[in-house]
Write a protein that holds these residues in place. Structure first.
Motif, short mmCIF file in Angstrom:
data_model
loop_
_atom_site.label_atom_id
_atom_site.label_comp_id
_atom_site.label_asym_id
_atom_site.label_seq_id
_atom_site.Cartn_x
_atom_site.Cartn_y
_atom_site.Cartn_z
N ASP A 108 0.84 -1.19 0.00
CA ASP A 108 0.00 0.00 0.00
C ASP A 108 0.88 1.24 0.00
OD1 ASP A 108 -2.26 -1.59 0.17
OD2 ASP A 108 -2.20 -1.64 2.36
N ALA A 109 0.44 2.23 -0.74
CA ALA A 109 1.13 3.53 -0.80
C ALA A 109 0.07 4.61 -0.61
CB ALA A 109 1.86 3.68 -2.14
N PRO A 110 0.49 5.82 -0.29
CA PRO A 110 -0.49 6.90 -0.09
C PRO A 110 -1.40 7.11 -1.30
CG PRO A 110 1.65 7.56 0.76
CD PRO A 110 1.86 6.26 0.05
N ALA A 111 -0.85 6.96 -2.50
CA ALA A 111 -1.64 7.22 -3.70
C ALA A 111 -2.49 6.03 -4.13
CB ALA A 111 -0.73 7.63 -4.85
N ALA A 248 -17.42 3.93 -4.06
CA ALA A 248 -16.15 3.37 -3.63
C ALA A 248 -15.09 3.58 -4.69
CB ALA A 248 -16.31 1.88 -3.34
N THR A 249 -13.85 3.39 -4.28
CA THR A 249 -12.74 3.56 -5.22
C THR A 249 -12.79 2.46 -6.28
OG1 THR A 249 -11.30 2.25 -3.78
CG2 THR A 249 -11.27 4.65 -3.51
N GLN A 250 -12.18 2.76 -7.40
CA GLN A 250 -12.16 1.81 -8.52
C GLN A 250 -10.90 0.96 -8.47
OE1 GLN A 250 -14.02 3.53 -12.29
NE2 GLN A 250 -13.15 5.35 -11.37
N ARG A 275 -8.06 7.69 -4.03
CA ARG A 275 -9.17 8.60 -4.29
C ARG A 275 -10.23 7.91 -5.15
NH1 ARG A 275 -8.24 12.35 -7.49
NH2 ARG A 275 -6.21 11.71 -8.32
N SER A 276 -11.49 8.11 -4.82
CA SER A 276 -12.58 7.47 -5.55
C SER A 276 -12.70 8.00 -6.98
CB SER A 276 -13.90 7.68 -4.81
OG SER A 276 -14.18 9.07 -4.69
#
Length: 302
Positions: A108-111, A248-250, A275-276
């Motif tokens: 996992d990363a922030p983006a 929800a996010t894609q 980001r969604s």
């Protein structure tokens, strides 16, 4: 006495020689006819060749660390101990590592978060008239059919989908080898990607999910649709699935499946932005998944 004894035995010796010559002549004639009609002859002549691969490599060690760093950029921000664990990967649980192996990596990363899964299956035919490679083609064909690849543009006259924008897409609109599906292949095909969320096995689910989204950006760009690939093993195809549920996010999952002789390999690469509103780049994910698939082909052929 001795001369008489010699005359007494000569006729008997001559008779034995005649019988021996006749026996040898009959035996040679019998051997000639028996070699064409022996029960094992026709059967052995029709026994198919075994597959090229008799075992499989350890899956988690097949992907170089440099490739993992590129595919999972989030690993760079992890502490050293967690980096080592992330690079090591998690092996899939299988019952026979000579027949099937797999491994997964996630970071996992922030983006965005990324996941990589590889699955290798060595197919063995228990029918002496069917080679391992032919049986593997049946298993592969079932997976390709299940992916429900769209026809190339103009392939069926509807023009509803496009698959010709990529040089790897052949002119034929139907999945190769699909008529060769068998009951034995269906069991094998259902195992592929077990224990992981499969991009190839979720076409029906993801189709309804993508249809529910009104965002046109969620569609796969022209020329990047799921398609058959050329120049990758003996047969290959690519699947690209974007899922979205409400706000929800894609998540986009690109799967590259290829066969080389009696081994079928699946590379599944996913990205889910934080980001969604963000949509994973289809071209970037496809290029990275295909590049890894080419490296695995080279390893198998080494």
């Amino acid at each position: 006495m001795q001369p008489k004894a010699r005359h007494a035995y000569v006729p008997g010796l001559a008779a034995l020689l005649v019988v021996a010559v006749a026996g040898c002549s009959g035996a040679s004639d019998g051997d000639g006819s028996a070699s064409d009609s022996k029960p094992g002859g026709p059967t052995s002549a029709t026994v198919a060749q075994p597959g090229k691969y008799r075992t499989l490599r350890e899956a988690c060690g097949t992907v170089p660390r440099s490739t993992i760093k590129e595919l999972l950029p989030g690993t760079a921000t992890l502490p050293e101990a967690e980096q080592t664990k992330a690079y090591r990967g998690t092996p899939s649980v299988t019952y026979d590592t000579d027949r099937r192996v797999g491994c997964s990596w996630k970071a996992d990363a922030p983006a965005a978060s990324h996941q990589l899964v590889i699955d290798l299956e060595r197919v063995v035919s228990y029918d002496p008239a069917v080679s391992d490679a032919d049986r593997a083609q049946e298993v592969y064909a079932k997976q390709e059919t299940a992916a429900d690849l769209p026809l190339p543009r103009g392939g069926d006259g509807t023009g509803s989908t496009s698959g010709t924008g990529d040089t790897d897409s052949p002119g034929a609109g139907t999945p190769s080898g699909s008529p060769t599906e068998t009951g034995a292949a269906s069991g094998k095909g259902s195992e592929s990607g077990s224990g992981t969320d499969s991009g190839t096995g979720a076409r029906t689910q993801t189709a309804s999910a993508s249809d529910s989204s009104s965002d046109s950006a969620s569609e796969t760009p022209d020329g990047l649709e799921p398609r058959v690939l050329d120049g990758l093993g003996d047969a290959a195809f690519l699947d690209d699935v974007l899922t979205r549920s409400g706000s929800a996010t894609q998540r986009r999952t690109v799967s590259v499946v290829f066969r080389t002789s009696n081994v079928i390999v699946t590379v599944r690469y996913s990205e889910q932005p934080a980001r969604s509103s963000a949509v994973p780049d289809s071209q970037e994910l496809q290029e990275k998944a295909r590049d890894l698939a080419r490296k695995l082909v080279d390893q198998l052929n080494a």
